[in-house]
Design an enzyme around this catalytic site. Structure first.
Site, short mmCIF file in Angstrom:
data_model
loop_
_atom_site.label_atom_id
_atom_site.label_comp_id
_atom_site.label_asym_id
_atom_site.label_seq_id
_atom_site.Cartn_x
_atom_site.Cartn_y
_atom_site.Cartn_z
N PRO A 113 0.79 -1.23 0.00
CG PRO A 113 -0.11 -1.09 2.14
CD PRO A 113 0.54 -2.05 1.18
CG ASN A 114 -0.24 4.38 1.26
OD1 ASN A 114 -1.19 4.95 0.71
ND2 ASN A 114 -0.33 3.83 2.45
NE ARG A 149 4.03 6.63 1.59
CZ ARG A 149 4.24 5.39 2.01
NH1 ARG A 149 4.67 4.46 1.17
NH2 ARG A 149 4.01 5.07 3.27
CE1 TYR A 160 8.78 5.03 2.96
CE2 TYR A 160 7.26 6.89 2.90
CZ TYR A 160 7.73 5.74 3.51
OH TYR A 160 7.15 5.30 4.68
CG ASN A 220 8.44 -1.88 0.21
OD1 ASN A 220 7.88 -2.02 1.30
ND2 ASN A 220 9.04 -0.76 -0.13
CB ALA A 238 1.51 0.27 6.24
CD GLU A 244 10.80 -7.37 5.76
OE1 GLU A 244 11.07 -8.49 6.25
OE2 GLU A 244 10.40 -6.40 6.43
CG HIS A 253 11.16 -2.15 4.62
ND1 HIS A 253 9.80 -2.12 4.47
CD2 HIS A 253 11.44 -3.31 5.25
CE1 HIS A 253 9.27 -3.20 5.01
NE2 HIS A 253 10.24 -3.95 5.48
NE ARG A 281 10.00 6.20 8.55
CZ ARG A 281 9.04 5.99 7.65
NH1 ARG A 281 9.17 4.97 6.79
NH2 ARG A 281 7.99 6.76 7.59
#
Ligand code: DQA
Length: 148
Positions: free
Chosen positions: A10-11, A18, A23, A75, A78, A99, A101, A108
């Site tokens: 998502p996103n 964004r 990012y 990725n 969330a 995985e 990111h 964070r």
């Protein structure tokens, strides 16, 4: 030739616009295009998929088994921090995955420190921006040639 699948959660369709400070400025289309090119250079086939819906990603992971996908680059966005359903799907299909990111999730908020995927991943890359996708593809390619 191996078959690889890039899944973005998502996103991540908003990449480029964004929170560019977090990012980066590359759009998802650009990331997918350069990764597809790299896959071709490595003599592999790369399919790409992005969804904001958890069930669509679960369905895509399940379909990957029928398609005989050899490796997944993921990725989860969330859903990293929430999705037992995606974890179960990856365990069900037994397809190795890395995985990824873009951001350093450990630098964070605390809620980003928990991943439902890291302990079952072949490897994890975080904090390297879009370059992390390229490194993941190179690592997957090496693992696939070692497994032959
Ligand atoms: C992300 C990190 C997640 O915590 C966040 O929810 C994202 C993007 C990353 O690529 O840095 O959507 O997966």
């Amino acid at each position: 030739m191996a078959s690889l699948l890039l899944i973005n959660g998502p996103n991540l369709n908003l990449l480029g616009s964004r929170e560019p400070g977090v990012y980066g400025t590359a759009s998802l289309t650009e990331v997918e295009a350069s990764l597809t090119e790299l896959a071709t250079d490595l003599s592999h086939k790369l399919a790409t998929f992005q969804s904001n819906a958890e069930h669509e990603i679960v369905d895509r992971i399940q379909a990957a088994q029928a398609e005989k996908v050899d490796f997944i680059l993921l990725n989860p966005g969330a859903f990293t921090h929430t999705s037992i359903a995606m974890r179960d799907a990856l365990l069900a299909v037994s397809i190795p995955f890395i995985e990824i990111h873009l951001s350093n999730v450990f630098a964070r908020e605390d809620f980003r420190h928990k991943s439902y995927f890291s302990d079952i991943a072949a490897g994890c890359l975080f904090g390297l921006g879009a370059y992390g996708y390229e490194l993941a593809l190179l690592a997957a390619s090496r693992q696939l040639s070692e497994d032959k």
